[in-house]
Design a protein around this motif. Structure first.
Motif, PDB file in Angstrom:
ATOM      1  N   ASP A  32     -13.477  -2.327  -5.063  1.00 38.72           N
ATOM      2  CA  ASP A  32     -12.485  -1.923  -6.054  1.00 38.72           C
ATOM      3  C   ASP A  32     -11.385  -2.941  -6.327  1.00 38.72           C
ATOM      4  O   ASP A  32     -10.516  -2.692  -7.163  1.00 38.72           O
ATOM      5  CB  ASP A  32     -11.827  -0.600  -5.618  1.00 38.72           C
ATOM      6  CG  ASP A  32     -12.837   0.531  -5.504  1.00 38.72           C
ATOM      7  OD1 ASP A  32     -13.764   0.576  -6.323  1.00 38.72           O
ATOM      8  OD2 ASP A  32     -12.697   1.359  -4.580  1.00 38.72           O
TER       9      ASP A  32
ATOM     10  N   LYS B  12       0.828  -1.214   0.000  1.00 41.12           N
ATOM     11  CA  LYS B  12       0.000   0.000   0.000  1.00 41.12           C
ATOM     12  C   LYS B  12       0.859   1.260   0.000  1.00 41.12           C
ATOM     13  O   LYS B  12       0.467   2.280  -0.571  1.00 41.12           O
ATOM     14  CB  LYS B  12      -0.907  -0.013   1.232  1.00 41.12           C
ATOM     15  CG  LYS B  12      -2.048  -0.991   1.149  1.00 41.12           C
ATOM     16  CD  LYS B  12      -3.171  -0.505   0.222  1.00 41.12           C
ATOM     17  CE  LYS B  12      -3.939   0.613   0.865  1.00 41.12           C
ATOM     18  NZ  LYS B  12      -5.112   1.006   0.038  1.00 41.12           N
TER      19      LYS B  12
ATOM     20  N   GLN C 100     -11.702  -1.464   5.185  1.00 39.09           N
ATOM     21  CA  GLN C 100     -10.759  -2.011   4.212  1.00 39.09           C
ATOM     22  C   GLN C 100     -11.375  -3.155   3.412  1.00 39.09           C
ATOM     23  O   GLN C 100     -11.163  -3.260   2.197  1.00 39.09           O
ATOM     24  CB  GLN C 100      -9.491  -2.463   4.934  1.00 39.09           C
ATOM     25  CG  GLN C 100      -8.653  -1.306   5.459  1.00 39.09           C
ATOM     26  CD  GLN C 100      -7.586  -1.745   6.442  1.00 39.09           C
ATOM     27  OE1 GLN C 100      -7.827  -2.596   7.305  1.00 39.09           O
ATOM     28  NE2 GLN C 100      -6.400  -1.169   6.331  1.00 39.09           N
TER      29      GLN C 100
ATOM     30  N   ASP D 136      -6.003  -4.315   0.633  1.00 40.77           N
ATOM     31  CA  ASP D 136      -6.885  -4.050   1.760  1.00 40.77           C
ATOM     32  C   ASP D 136      -7.680  -5.280   2.185  1.00 40.77           C
ATOM     33  O   ASP D 136      -8.249  -5.304   3.274  1.00 40.77           O
ATOM     34  CB  ASP D 136      -7.842  -2.901   1.432  1.00 40.77           C
ATOM     35  CG  ASP D 136      -7.233  -1.543   1.736  1.00 40.77           C
ATOM     36  OD1 ASP D 136      -6.283  -1.487   2.536  1.00 40.77           O
ATOM     37  OD2 ASP D 136      -7.705  -0.535   1.175  1.00 40.77           O
TER      38      ASP D 136
ATOM     39  N   ASP E 224       1.837   1.604  -3.570  1.00 46.65           N
ATOM     40  CA  ASP E 224       0.687   1.903  -4.430  1.00 46.65           C
ATOM     41  C   ASP E 224      -0.543   2.096  -3.547  1.00 46.65           C
ATOM     42  O   ASP E 224      -1.264   1.144  -3.256  1.00 46.65           O
ATOM     43  CB  ASP E 224       0.454   0.764  -5.426  1.00 46.65           C
ATOM     44  CG  ASP E 224      -0.712   1.048  -6.367  1.00 46.65           C
ATOM     45  OD1 ASP E 224      -1.316   2.133  -6.265  1.00 46.65           O
ATOM     46  OD2 ASP E 224      -1.022   0.181  -7.201  1.00 46.65           O
ATOM     47  N   PRO E 225      -0.815   3.320  -3.119  1.00 45.74           N
ATOM     48  CA  PRO E 225      -1.948   3.577  -2.223  1.00 45.74           C
ATOM     49  C   PRO E 225      -3.300   3.196  -2.812  1.00 45.74           C
ATOM     50  O   PRO E 225      -4.277   3.047  -2.066  1.00 45.74           O
ATOM     51  CB  PRO E 225      -1.865   5.091  -1.985  1.00 45.74           C
ATOM     52  CG  PRO E 225      -0.433   5.442  -2.250  1.00 45.74           C
ATOM     53  CD  PRO E 225      -0.006   4.534  -3.358  1.00 45.74           C
ATOM     54  N   GLN E 226      -3.382   3.024  -4.128  1.00 49.38           N
ATOM     55  CA  GLN E 226      -4.646   2.677  -4.777  1.00 49.38           C
ATOM     56  C   GLN E 226      -4.852   1.166  -4.899  1.00 49.38           C
ATOM     57  O   GLN E 226      -5.850   0.731  -5.478  1.00 49.38           O
ATOM     58  CB  GLN E 226      -4.689   3.309  -6.170  1.00 49.38           C
ATOM     59  CG  GLN E 226      -4.507   4.811  -6.191  1.00 49.38           C
ATOM     60  CD  GLN E 226      -5.475   5.533  -5.264  1.00 49.38           C
ATOM     61  OE1 GLN E 226      -6.674   5.268  -5.278  1.00 49.38           O
ATOM     62  NE2 GLN E 226      -4.954   6.442  -4.446  1.00 49.38           N
ATOM     63  N   LEU E 227      -3.936   0.387  -4.357  1.00 55.23           N
ATOM     64  CA  LEU E 227      -4.016  -1.065  -4.497  1.00 55.23           C
ATOM     65  C   LEU E 227      -5.081  -1.628  -3.545  1.00 55.23           C
ATOM     66  O   LEU E 227      -4.801  -2.019  -2.417  1.00 55.23           O
ATOM     67  CB  LEU E 227      -2.652  -1.701  -4.215  1.00 55.23           C
ATOM     68  CG  LEU E 227      -2.535  -3.215  -4.448  1.00 55.23           C
ATOM     69  CD1 LEU E 227      -2.849  -3.591  -5.890  1.00 55.23           C
ATOM     70  CD2 LEU E 227      -1.134  -3.699  -4.065  1.00 55.23           C
ATOM     71  N   ALA E 228      -6.303  -1.681  -4.039  1.00 51.19           N
ATOM     72  CA  ALA E 228      -7.427  -2.116  -3.204  1.00 51.19           C
ATOM     73  C   ALA E 228      -7.298  -3.571  -2.781  1.00 51.19           C
ATOM     74  O   ALA E 228      -7.765  -3.955  -1.702  1.00 51.19           O
ATOM     75  CB  ALA E 228      -8.740  -1.894  -3.956  1.00 51.19           C
ATOM     76  N   ASP E 229      -6.681  -4.397  -3.612  1.00 47.15           N
ATOM     77  CA  ASP E 229      -6.546  -5.815  -3.273  1.00 47.15           C
ATOM     78  C   ASP E 229      -5.806  -6.016  -1.948  1.00 47.15           C
ATOM     79  O   ASP E 229      -6.103  -6.940  -1.191  1.00 47.15           O
ATOM     80  CB  ASP E 229      -5.816  -6.564  -4.388  1.00 47.15           C
ATOM     81  CG  ASP E 229      -6.707  -6.837  -5.593  1.00 47.15           C
ATOM     82  OD1 ASP E 229      -7.907  -7.111  -5.374  1.00 47.15           O
ATOM     83  OD2 ASP E 229      -6.221  -6.778  -6.722  1.00 47.15           O
TER      84      ASP E 229
ATOM     85  N   HIS F  17     -13.545  -1.672   0.836  1.00 47.11           N
ATOM     86  CA  HIS F  17     -12.759  -1.132  -0.274  1.00 47.11           C
ATOM     87  C   HIS F  17     -12.298  -2.244  -1.207  1.00 47.11           C
ATOM     88  O   HIS F  17     -12.405  -2.128  -2.432  1.00 47.11           O
ATOM     89  CB  HIS F  17     -11.545  -0.372   0.281  1.00 47.11           C
ATOM     90  CG  HIS F  17     -10.718   0.295  -0.765  1.00 47.11           C
ATOM     91  ND1 HIS F  17      -9.343   0.381  -0.693  1.00 47.11           N
ATOM     92  CD2 HIS F  17     -11.061   0.906  -1.936  1.00 47.11           C
ATOM     93  CE1 HIS F  17      -8.887   1.007  -1.749  1.00 47.11           C
ATOM     94  NE2 HIS F  17      -9.895   1.337  -2.521  1.00 47.11           N
TER      95      HIS F  17
ATOM     96  N   SER G 274     -12.111  -9.240  -4.993  1.00 49.28           N
ATOM     97  CA  SER G 274     -13.399  -8.597  -4.731  1.00 49.28           C
ATOM     98  C   SER G 274     -14.438  -9.576  -4.194  1.00 49.28           C
ATOM     99  O   SER G 274     -15.104  -9.316  -3.186  1.00 49.28           O
ATOM    100  CB  SER G 274     -13.914  -7.934  -6.002  1.00 49.28           C
ATOM    101  OG  SER G 274     -15.201  -7.378  -5.804  1.00 49.28           O
TER     102      SER G 274
END
Length: 285
Positions: free
Chosen positions: A184, A130, A177, A140, A133-138, A180, A189
């Protein structure tokens, strides 16, 4: 491959994952996918219907588990080797998920120290992913499960956690989390949706919210008997007997290639139907 896992074609998913490993032996993904397919079989074979909920609560140490743990360890070691050459968020994520896969089997087997060690390693890798890559939803997904579960520990376990130096967590953060990752995530998911629903049912008794979360999963993968059982249990808790019966019968009707898993699903559905006073549509062999 993930579609096969969530459609309960676990044998087909394992075959596809094995081909991926053969074609790309240095890629951790194939090992992770094969171990994930194995996990759902473990879930199926370890589940029991108690207190109105179908859930695996304990598993003995079995020789068959060795392959699962080897796959998880291989994925982590391959990812760590690539991190040593060039660090990426993807490889940190793969390393973390490999450790998380090991942690959840150790947890099911009641191996507290192994669970803690693997869980802490997973958390470290996923936090680093994270950071990169702060956008890495996986990422979370694993972080959410860690934060949720660590905040549900008993008082005795909390004391042990303190003395072992295990980082704490917040259930509220864990739910956020998982949400999220569910909304995403690219790879996790569906699994994040399932676990969020299961946890809200099991730990928080938020049956209505859990039902809303698992509903789309069942609609997308109606052939998965474990998803049907989970939704049926929630309908049962909410007193919606007709809908619960429909879910349990759908689980009974599911076509499962693995004969042992298929037989156990019949037993689980039979127990669930008996609990709500519904007629059983098939005898357990």
């Amino acid at each position: 491959m993930l579609e096969k896992i969530y459609s309960a074609d676990l044998e087909g998913a394992r075959e596809d994952a094995a081909r991926l490993v053969h074609e790309r032996p240095e890629d951790p993904l194939g090992y992770l996918l094969e171990s994930d397919a194995m996990w759902w079989r473990i879930w199926c074979m370890s589940a029991e219907f108690r207190f109105g909920m179908t859930l695996p609560r304990h598993r003995a140490k079995l020789a068959a588990d060795r392959r699962y743990l080897e796959l998880a360890a291989k994925a982590s070691s391959l990812a760590e080797a690539q991190i040593a050459e060039r660090e990426t968020a993807e490889m940190q994520f793969y390393a973390g998920i490999g450790d998380a896969l090991a942690a959840r089997l150790y947890g099911l087997r009641g191996e507290g120290r192994n669970t803690a060690r693997s869980g802490v390693r997973a958390r470290e890798h996923l936090l680093r992913a994270k950071a990169l890559d702060p956008q890495l939803a996986d990422a979370d997904f694993g972080l959410g499960l860690y934060n949720y579960y660590i905040d549900t520990l008993s008082s005795a376990a909390r004391i042990l956690r303190f003395f072992m130096g295990i980082p704490g967590g917040s259930k509220r953060d864990g739910i956020r989390q998982l949400q999220h990752a569910m909304d995403d995530g690219a790879l996790v998911s569906a699994e994040a949706r399932f676990y969020l629903a299961i946890n809200l049912h099991n730990y928080d008794q938020q049956y209505e919210r859990a039902l809303e979360i698992i509903g789309p999963l069942v609609e997308k993968y109606p052939a998965n008997p474990l998803f049907q059982l989970a939704r049926g249990d929630l309908y049962g808790k909410l007193g919606r007997k007709v809908q619960a019966l429909e879910c349990y019968r759908a689980a009974q009707a599911a076509l499962i290639r693995d004969p042992e898993c298929a037989k156990h699903v019949q037993e689980l559905a039979h127990a669930a139907l008996a609990a709500i006073g519904g007629p059983d549509s098939s005898a357990v062999q």
